[in-house]
Design a protein around this motif. Structure first.
Motif, PDB file in Angstrom:
ATOM      1  N   PRO A  67       5.249   7.330   8.010  1.00 10.22           N
ATOM      2  CA  PRO A  67       5.732   6.223   7.182  1.00 10.22           C
ATOM      3  C   PRO A  67       6.687   5.311   7.965  1.00 10.22           C
ATOM      4  O   PRO A  67       7.274   5.715   8.965  1.00 10.22           O
ATOM      5  CB  PRO A  67       6.473   6.931   6.046  1.00 10.22           C
ATOM      6  N   ASP A  68       6.826   4.071   7.485  1.00  9.96           N
ATOM      7  CA  ASP A  68       7.770   3.133   8.087  1.00  9.96           C
ATOM      8  C   ASP A  68       9.203   3.470   7.698  1.00  9.96           C
ATOM      9  O   ASP A  68      10.132   3.198   8.455  1.00  9.96           O
ATOM     10  CB  ASP A  68       7.459   1.700   7.642  1.00  9.96           C
ATOM     11  N   GLU A  69       9.373   4.025   6.531  1.00 10.19           N
ATOM     12  CA  GLU A  69      10.707   4.403   6.057  1.00 10.19           C
ATOM     13  C   GLU A  69      10.666   5.785   5.440  1.00 10.19           C
ATOM     14  O   GLU A  69       9.694   6.152   4.780  1.00 10.19           O
ATOM     15  CB  GLU A  69      11.204   3.446   4.960  1.00 10.19           C
ATOM     16  N   ILE A  70      11.738   6.530   5.655  1.00 10.50           N
ATOM     17  CA  ILE A  70      11.905   7.838   5.024  1.00 10.50           C
ATOM     18  C   ILE A  70      13.276   7.850   4.374  1.00 10.50           C
ATOM     19  O   ILE A  70      14.273   7.529   5.016  1.00 10.50           O
ATOM     20  CB  ILE A  70      11.833   8.983   6.055  1.00 10.50           C
ATOM     21  N   THR A  71      13.310   8.199   3.118  1.00 15.82           N
ATOM     22  CA  THR A  71      14.575   8.376   2.421  1.00 15.82           C
ATOM     23  C   THR A  71      14.629   9.799   1.899  1.00 15.82           C
ATOM     24  O   THR A  71      13.711  10.238   1.204  1.00 15.82           O
ATOM     25  CB  THR A  71      14.710   7.403   1.225  1.00 15.82           C
ATOM     26  N   VAL A  72      15.658  10.523   2.284  1.00 13.41           N
ATOM     27  CA  VAL A  72      15.850  11.883   1.794  1.00 13.41           C
ATOM     28  C   VAL A  72      17.134  11.884   0.976  1.00 13.41           C
ATOM     29  O   VAL A  72      18.185  11.485   1.462  1.00 13.41           O
ATOM     30  CB  VAL A  72      15.954  12.897   2.953  1.00 13.41           C
ATOM     31  N   GLU A  73      17.035  12.309  -0.256  1.00 16.04           N
ATOM     32  CA  GLU A  73      18.187  12.337  -1.152  1.00 16.04           C
ATOM     33  C   GLU A  73      18.504  13.785  -1.503  1.00 16.04           C
ATOM     34  O   GLU A  73      17.649  14.516  -1.987  1.00 16.04           O
ATOM     35  CB  GLU A  73      17.861  11.565  -2.423  1.00 16.04           C
ATOM     36  N   LEU A  74      19.719  14.188  -1.205  1.00 19.17           N
ATOM     37  CA  LEU A  74      20.162  15.536  -1.539  1.00 19.17           C
ATOM     38  C   LEU A  74      21.313  15.437  -2.527  1.00 19.17           C
ATOM     39  O   LEU A  74      22.261  14.694  -2.288  1.00 19.17           O
ATOM     40  CB  LEU A  74      20.665  16.262  -0.283  1.00 19.17           C
ATOM     41  N   GLY A  75      21.233  16.184  -3.581  1.00 21.96           N
ATOM     42  CA  GLY A  75      22.381  16.322  -4.463  1.00 21.96           C
ATOM     43  C   GLY A  75      23.277  17.390  -3.853  1.00 21.96           C
ATOM     44  O   GLY A  75      22.822  18.492  -3.568  1.00 21.96           O
ATOM     45  N   THR A  98      11.437   9.929  -0.429  1.00 26.23           N
ATOM     46  CA  THR A  98      10.672   8.705  -0.617  1.00 26.23           C
ATOM     47  C   THR A  98      10.093   8.305   0.727  1.00 26.23           C
ATOM     48  O   THR A  98      10.820   8.221   1.724  1.00 26.23           O
ATOM     49  CB  THR A  98      11.571   7.567  -1.146  1.00 26.23           C
ATOM     50  N   LEU A  99       8.787   8.073   0.770  1.00 25.24           N
ATOM     51  CA  LEU A  99       8.108   7.620   1.975  1.00 25.24           C
ATOM     52  C   LEU A  99       7.549   6.240   1.698  1.00 25.24           C
ATOM     53  O   LEU A  99       6.974   6.006   0.636  1.00 25.24           O
ATOM     54  CB  LEU A  99       6.967   8.568   2.341  1.00 25.24           C
ATOM     55  N   VAL A 100       7.729   5.303   2.648  1.00 24.99           N
ATOM     56  CA  VAL A 100       7.272   3.930   2.454  1.00 24.99           C
ATOM     57  C   VAL A 100       6.384   3.526   3.622  1.00 24.99           C
ATOM     58  O   VAL A 100       6.766   3.687   4.780  1.00 24.99           O
ATOM     59  CB  VAL A 100       8.480   2.957   2.357  1.00 24.99           C
ATOM     60  N   TRP A 101       5.187   3.016   3.287  1.00 23.21           N
ATOM     61  CA  TRP A 101       4.308   2.412   4.273  1.00 23.21           C
ATOM     62  C   TRP A 101       4.236   0.936   3.942  1.00 23.21           C
ATOM     63  O   TRP A 101       3.956   0.560   2.807  1.00 23.21           O
ATOM     64  CB  TRP A 101       2.901   3.006   4.201  1.00 23.21           C
ATOM     65  N   ARG A 102       4.525   0.063   4.901  1.00 25.48           N
ATOM     66  CA  ARG A 102       4.448  -1.390   4.692  1.00 25.48           C
ATOM     67  C   ARG A 102       3.021  -1.857   4.958  1.00 25.48           C
ATOM     68  O   ARG A 102       2.351  -1.349   5.846  1.00 25.48           O
ATOM     69  CB  ARG A 102       5.421  -2.106   5.610  1.00 25.48           C
ATOM     70  N   SER A 103       2.572  -2.857   4.210  1.00 24.81           N
ATOM     71  CA  SER A 103       1.218  -3.388   4.442  1.00 24.81           C
ATOM     72  C   SER A 103       1.137  -3.991   5.838  1.00 24.81           C
ATOM     73  O   SER A 103       2.116  -4.477   6.383  1.00 24.81           O
ATOM     74  CB  SER A 103       0.879  -4.422   3.374  1.00 24.81           C
ATOM     75  N   GLY A 104      -0.050  -3.904   6.412  1.00 26.10           N
ATOM     76  CA  GLY A 104      -0.248  -4.420   7.760  1.00 26.10           C
ATOM     77  C   GLY A 104       0.010  -3.379   8.840  1.00 26.10           C
ATOM     78  O   GLY A 104      -0.271  -3.623  10.001  1.00 26.10           O
ATOM     79  N   ASN A 105       0.514  -2.218   8.466  1.00 24.45           N
ATOM     80  CA  ASN A 105       0.744  -1.161   9.431  1.00 24.45           C
ATOM     81  C   ASN A 105      -0.573  -0.440   9.690  1.00 24.45           C
ATOM     82  O   ASN A 105      -1.248  -0.009   8.757  1.00 24.45           O
ATOM     83  CB  ASN A 105       1.799  -0.186   8.890  1.00 24.45           C
ATOM     84  N   ALA A 106      -0.960  -0.302  10.935  1.00 18.72           N
ATOM     85  CA  ALA A 106      -2.247   0.318  11.280  1.00 18.72           C
ATOM     86  C   ALA A 106      -2.326   1.775  10.872  1.00 18.72           C
ATOM     87  O   ALA A 106      -3.411   2.327  10.768  1.00 18.72           O
ATOM     88  CB  ALA A 106      -2.489   0.181  12.791  1.00 18.72           C
ATOM     89  N   ASP A 107      -1.185   2.421  10.640  1.00 23.18           N
ATOM     90  CA  ASP A 107      -1.184   3.842  10.291  1.00 23.18           C
ATOM     91  C   ASP A 107      -1.007   4.093   8.803  1.00 23.18           C
ATOM     92  O   ASP A 107      -0.642   5.185   8.412  1.00 23.18           O
ATOM     93  CB  ASP A 107      -0.069   4.563  11.045  1.00 23.18           C
ATOM     94  N   THR A 108      -1.249   3.096   7.945  1.00 21.81           N
ATOM     95  CA  THR A 108      -1.059   3.304   6.521  1.00 21.81           C
ATOM     96  C   THR A 108      -2.147   4.198   5.971  1.00 21.81           C
ATOM     97  O   THR A 108      -3.248   4.285   6.526  1.00 21.81           O
ATOM     98  CB  THR A 108      -1.076   1.963   5.737  1.00 21.81           C
ATOM     99  N   PRO A 109      -1.889   4.885   4.864  1.00 22.38           N
ATOM    100  CA  PRO A 109      -2.898   5.786   4.273  1.00 22.38           C
ATOM    101  C   PRO A 109      -4.171   5.053   3.884  1.00 22.38           C
ATOM    102  O   PRO A 109      -5.228   5.646   3.806  1.00 22.38           O
ATOM    103  CB  PRO A 109      -2.199   6.350   3.032  1.00 22.38           C
TER     104      PRO A 109
END
Length: 111
Positions: A67-75, A98-109
């Motif tokens: 993914p282009d972005e990874i967000t890990v949230e821990l309480g 949370t995993l984010v893939w931006r459009s136009g990225n060649a490695d998107t799902p």
């Protein structure tokens, strides 16, 4: 309400409100001010939490479709006997990813 005194490795005193229903509470020393002294430093407790976050991020970065972005949230909940623990959400441990893939990225799902 319970007040617990944590000491950082730099010697800074931090007073934290901890719940009366904390898991694994063992008797801890109380100062003359009635505040419980934590059995572990704040730093050592948070070291465990940062290790969990680091492991999660490393494993997620190793995904085939990275993914282009990874967000890990821990309480995080502070505990007088063990320092810091991952707080539960409802009846389970709390770890939101949370995993984010931006459009136009060649490695998107979608590729």
């Amino acid at each position: 309400m319970e007040l617990t005194r944590f000491i950082t490795e730099d010697g800074v005193e931090v007073i934290v409100e901890t719940g009366d229903d904390e898991p694994a509470i063992i008797p801890v020393a109380r100062g003359a001010d009635g505040i419980a002294d934590a059995a572990a430093t704040l730093d050592s407790g948070l070291d465990r939490i940062t290790a969990v976050a680091g492991t999660a991020v490393r494993r997620l970065r190793a995904m085939a479709q990275r993914p282009d972005e990874i967000t890990v949230e821990l309480g995080v909940r502070l505990n007088a006997s063990v320092g810091a623990v991952i707080a539960r959400s409802e009846s389970e441990g709390h770890l939101a990813v949370t995993l984010v893939w931006r459009s136009g990225n060649a490695d998107t799902p979608d590729s």
